[in-house]
Design a protein around this motif. Structure first.
Motif, short mmCIF file in Angstrom:
data_model
loop_
_atom_site.label_atom_id
_atom_site.label_comp_id
_atom_site.label_asym_id
_atom_site.label_seq_id
_atom_site.Cartn_x
_atom_site.Cartn_y
_atom_site.Cartn_z
N LEU A 121 -12.38 -3.55 -2.94
CA LEU A 121 -10.73 -3.09 -3.11
C LEU A 121 -10.20 -3.15 -1.74
N SER A 122 -11.13 -2.51 -0.82
CA SER A 122 -10.53 -2.56 0.68
C SER A 122 -11.77 -2.90 1.70
N ILE A 123 -11.49 -3.57 2.76
CA ILE A 123 -12.40 -3.80 3.86
C ILE A 123 -11.94 -3.06 5.14
N ASP A 124 -12.80 -2.10 5.60
CA ASP A 124 -12.17 -1.46 6.93
C ASP A 124 -10.90 -0.89 6.76
N LYS A 125 -10.54 -0.38 5.44
CA LYS A 125 -9.40 0.28 5.12
C LYS A 125 -8.17 -0.76 4.64
N TYR A 126 -8.39 -2.05 5.17
CA TYR A 126 -7.36 -3.03 4.87
C TYR A 126 -7.48 -3.08 3.37
N ILE A 127 -6.32 -2.94 2.56
CA ILE A 127 -6.56 -3.31 0.87
C ILE A 127 -6.61 -4.63 0.75
N ILE A 128 -7.26 -4.98 -0.14
CA ILE A 128 -7.68 -6.37 -0.45
C ILE A 128 -6.60 -6.86 -1.76
N ASP A 170 -6.52 -18.48 -1.60
CA ASP A 170 -5.37 -19.62 -2.05
C ASP A 170 -6.27 -20.16 -3.40
N GLY A 171 -6.65 -19.59 -4.09
CA GLY A 171 -7.39 -20.07 -5.28
C GLY A 171 -8.82 -20.49 -5.15
N ALA A 172 -9.09 -20.62 -4.01
CA ALA A 172 -10.56 -21.36 -3.82
C ALA A 172 -11.67 -19.98 -3.63
N VAL A 173 -12.92 -20.25 -4.07
CA VAL A 173 -13.98 -19.30 -4.09
C VAL A 173 -14.94 -19.54 -3.16
N GLY A 219 -9.13 -8.29 -9.07
CA GLY A 219 -8.55 -9.75 -8.59
C GLY A 219 -9.00 -10.28 -10.19
N VAL A 220 -7.91 -11.23 -10.39
CA VAL A 220 -7.81 -11.92 -11.71
C VAL A 220 -9.02 -12.97 -11.56
N ILE A 221 -9.44 -13.79 -10.75
CA ILE A 221 -10.51 -14.51 -10.60
C ILE A 221 -11.94 -13.76 -10.49
N THR A 222 -11.98 -12.55 -9.98
CA THR A 222 -13.15 -11.62 -9.93
C THR A 222 -13.36 -11.37 -11.33
N LYS A 223 -12.64 -10.95 -12.05
CA LYS A 223 -12.48 -10.62 -13.41
C LYS A 223 -12.87 -11.70 -14.32
N THR A 251 -11.93 -11.95 10.49
CA THR A 251 -10.47 -11.50 10.22
C THR A 251 -10.05 -12.05 8.88
N GLU A 252 -10.91 -13.02 8.21
CA GLU A 252 -10.41 -13.41 7.11
C GLU A 252 -10.61 -12.45 5.75
N LEU A 253 -11.40 -11.54 6.40
CA LEU A 253 -11.76 -10.50 5.44
C LEU A 253 -10.35 -9.62 4.94
N TYR A 254 -9.62 -9.48 5.92
CA TYR A 254 -8.62 -8.59 6.01
C TYR A 254 -7.41 -9.30 5.24
N THR A 255 -7.38 -10.56 5.06
CA THR A 255 -6.25 -11.27 4.48
C THR A 255 -6.50 -11.92 3.22
N CYS A 256 -7.73 -12.05 2.79
CA CYS A 256 -8.15 -12.64 1.45
C CYS A 256 -7.31 -11.88 0.23
N ASP A 257 -7.27 -12.79 -0.70
CA ASP A 257 -6.56 -12.71 -2.02
C ASP A 257 -7.33 -11.40 -3.00
N GLU A 258 -8.57 -11.78 -2.93
CA GLU A 258 -9.52 -11.24 -3.48
C GLU A 258 -11.24 -11.19 -2.85
N ALA A 259 -11.91 -10.22 -3.10
CA ALA A 259 -13.07 -10.00 -2.56
C ALA A 259 -14.22 -9.70 -3.62
N PHE A 260 -15.44 -9.94 -3.70
CA PHE A 260 -16.42 -9.29 -4.49
C PHE A 260 -17.91 -9.38 -4.03
N LEU A 261 -18.71 -8.34 -4.48
CA LEU A 261 -20.03 -8.46 -3.73
C LEU A 261 -20.68 -8.86 -5.26
#
Ligand code: PMP
Length: 308
Positions: free
Chosen positions: A266-273, A205-208, A279-283, A245-255
């Protein structure tokens, strides 16, 4: 020729040598037990200025000193010595591209894991090419490893020592065996910690959002950089415990880390992120990061140290 590994010159125990002439005895505690502390210091080439910048040098050296203190390595070198050795060895190689500089304090001699010393140092630059003018960061498919991150009660992840990377290794090897690019560790409380060589963020939801420094993570300099860049750009930043569980439902994720920069997940445990695209914010954060490390951001200019 100057970038061939075999021709690389490294700073080793006070001298600049060809890498092949820098030798450590097989019985030294650093060889036998991973008894060393180190930094991977990113340096970025700025082509307009024809300048190479070391990133957050002071912060890297402060962390190196904290790591040494925690495992009682009594080092004869000062911060000024660290810096001079890094600049001298880069100049000796005449590098004009991005680097990762491995700066390591290690226990030399013929002792055991309990040896007090002698504590020695090497500084070895690793060339990494120039930053592309196009944004081309590839995303990763990640799993949650079945191994837990080391904790402050046994081998603190706060210490950047060679031996800690065996925990990273078992997680990474498991990920590769199972067809993933890399892994995420949970800590002993079952909450999200970090990657094997990077810290971790989600966007929701827009929060980092990133785990706290007390959630079994390294005190990462890139993590801190991302937090400051995100705040500067007006994003809401939250340091808090993250559930699996937040891993599987987040809008973006990055290392993120000095080597990875900011790498989309791009995915975590095959759940697509998110949308499977970067993601726009990641970039947005990665582009801000690339400006900061190359000394192109006036606001964060004090983060960079010119080499030449
Ligand atoms: N966590 C681990 C386990 C790491 O090895 C690294 C890389 N040093 C990081 C996080 C990121 O740290 P930094 O941003 O300081 O490179």
């Amino acid at each position: 020729m100057k970038y061939d590994v075999a021709n690389r010159r490294i700073w080793f125990k006070g001298k600049i040598l060809n890498v092949n002439d820098a030798k450590v005895n097989i019985l030294a505690p650093t060889s036998q037990f991973g008894l060393n502390v180190f930094e991977g210091i990113p340096c970025y080439w700025n082509d307009e200025e024809k300048q190479l910048y070391a990133f957050r040098l002071e912060d890297h050296y402060n962390r190196l000193i904290r790591s040494a203190k925690l495992i009682q390595l009594d080092c004869k070198y000062t911060k000024e010595d660290f810096k001079k050795a890094l600049i001298d060895v880069i100049k000796a190689n005449e590098y004009d591209e991005n680097l990762s500089v491995r700066q390591t304090l290690f226990v030399d001699g013929f002792g055991s894991w309990g040896s007090e010393g002698p504590v020695e140092m090497f500084v070895a630059p690793i060339s990494r090419g120039r930053t592309s003018t196009e944004y081309n960061k590839k995303g990763l498919n990640v799993c949650v490893t079945s191994w837990r991150r080391i904790s402050d009660e046994n081998l603190s992840p706060r210490i950047k020592c060679g031996a800690n990377y065996i925990n990273s290794r078992v997680g990474q090897r498991e990920a590769l065996r199972n067809g993933y690019d890399t892994c995420l560790f949970l800590n002993e409380a079952g909450k999200v910690a970090e990657g094997p060589g990077s810290c971790f963020f989600i966007i929701k939801d827009g929060a980092v959002i990133t785990p706290m420094l007390t959630d079994s993570v390294l005190e990462s300099i890139t993590r801190d950089t991302v937090i400051l860049l995100a705040k500067d750009k007006g994003y809401k930043v939250v340091e808090r415990t993250i559930d699996r569980t937040e891993l599987y439902t987040c809008d973006e994720a990055f290392l993120c880390g000095s080597a990875m920069e900011i790498t989309p997940v791009l995915s975590i445990d095959k759940y697509i992120i998110g949308t499977e695209d970067t993601g726009v914010i990641t970039k947005d954060l990665h582009l801000a990061y690339l400006d900061a490390v190359r000394g192109k951001s006036e606001e964060f200019k004090d983060w960079v140290t010119p080499i030449y």
